[in-house]
Enzyme design. Structure first.
Site, PDB file in Angstrom:
ATOM      1  N   ASN A  10       0.876  -1.163   0.000  1.00  0.00           N
ATOM      2  CA  ASN A  10       0.000   0.000   0.000  1.00  0.00           C
ATOM      3  C   ASN A  10       0.918   1.220   0.000  1.00  0.00           C
ATOM      4  O   ASN A  10       1.570   1.500   1.003  1.00  0.00           O
ATOM      5  CB  ASN A  10      -0.905   0.008   1.231  1.00  0.00           C
ATOM      6  CG  ASN A  10      -1.823   1.217   1.282  1.00  0.00           C
ATOM      7  OD1 ASN A  10      -1.657   2.179   0.540  1.00  0.00           O
ATOM      8  ND2 ASN A  10      -2.799   1.169   2.173  1.00  0.00           N
ATOM      9  N   ALA A  12       0.413   4.209   0.371  1.00  0.00           N
ATOM     10  CA  ALA A  12       0.065   5.232   1.355  1.00  0.00           C
ATOM     11  C   ALA A  12       0.569   4.885   2.758  1.00  0.00           C
ATOM     12  O   ALA A  12       0.442   5.686   3.680  1.00  0.00           O
ATOM     13  CB  ALA A  12      -1.451   5.428   1.382  1.00  0.00           C
ATOM     14  N   CYS A  13       1.162   3.702   2.925  1.00  0.00           N
ATOM     15  CA  CYS A  13       1.603   3.214   4.239  1.00  0.00           C
ATOM     16  C   CYS A  13       3.120   3.330   4.365  1.00  0.00           C
ATOM     17  O   CYS A  13       3.864   2.767   3.555  1.00  0.00           O
ATOM     18  CB  CYS A  13       1.164   1.759   4.397  1.00  0.00           C
ATOM     19  SG  CYS A  13       1.844   0.927   5.844  1.00  0.00           S
ATOM     20  N   GLY A  14       3.581   4.042   5.384  1.00  0.00           N
ATOM     21  CA  GLY A  14       5.020   4.213   5.608  1.00  0.00           C
ATOM     22  C   GLY A  14       5.739   2.898   5.847  1.00  0.00           C
ATOM     23  O   GLY A  14       6.848   2.689   5.346  1.00  0.00           O
ATOM     24  N   ARG A  17       6.143   1.282   2.514  1.00  0.00           N
ATOM     25  CA  ARG A  17       7.174   1.966   1.710  1.00  0.00           C
ATOM     26  C   ARG A  17       8.574   1.627   2.213  1.00  0.00           C
ATOM     27  O   ARG A  17       9.495   1.392   1.418  1.00  0.00           O
ATOM     28  CB  ARG A  17       6.961   3.483   1.723  1.00  0.00           C
ATOM     29  CG  ARG A  17       5.730   3.935   0.949  1.00  0.00           C
ATOM     30  CD  ARG A  17       5.696   5.446   0.771  1.00  0.00           C
ATOM     31  NE  ARG A  17       5.779   6.187   2.014  1.00  0.00           N
ATOM     32  CZ  ARG A  17       4.735   6.590   2.741  1.00  0.00           C
ATOM     33  NH1 ARG A  17       3.506   6.276   2.365  1.00  0.00           N
ATOM     34  NH2 ARG A  17       4.915   7.280   3.850  1.00  0.00           N
TER      35      ARG A  17
END
Length: 136
Positions: A10, A12-14, A17
């Site tokens: 995802n 949008a997820c740190g 990432r």
């Protein structure tokens, strides 16, 4: 020869990432599946749970999901029913899930990926929040 590494990601997820960055720093270019756009089938989700050795309840994400609204904290829900909720609402699937020839893991925290990477030597790595992960 490169081995196959897959990340259910995802962007949008740190944590997701950071995990993806660690995989790439290890020398692998993974297959990236943005599971909110391309959710796993029920069959694939069952395979992933078995490979990770965890229950559907352990994979459920609460934060930022319809977990509370659906009443998923209630222990009445059977494993098969929880899987059904995750198939219907992929945001309920915690992330990132990484699959390598060495196994499958829910990589929370992100450095858990180092346990299953073919080449876990990533040197020093700094997460987005500034935390340094040193790997000798």
């Amino acid at each position: 020869m490169k081995v196959s590494v897959t990340i259910y990601h995802n962007p949008a997820c740190g944590t997701s990432r950071n995990t993806l960055a660690m995989i790439r720093q290890s020398g692998e270019e993974p297959i990236v599946i943005e599971y909110l756009k391309e959710p796993p089938t029920r069959e694939r989700l069952v395979e992933l749970l078995k490979a990770m050795g965890i229950s559907a309840r352990e994979l459920l994400r609460q934060k930022g999901t319809p977990y509370e609204a659906l009443g998923l904290g209630d222990p009445k829900w059977a494993e098969d029913e929880l899987i059904g909720f995750m198939v219907e609402h992929p945001i309920l699937i915690n992330r990132p899930i990484v699959v390598t020839p060495k196994g499958a893991r829910l990589c929370r925290p992100s450095e858990a990926v180092l346990e299953i990477l073919p080449n876990p030597d990533i040197g020093d790595f700094t997460k987005e929040d500034g935390e340094v992960v040193a790997r000798k």
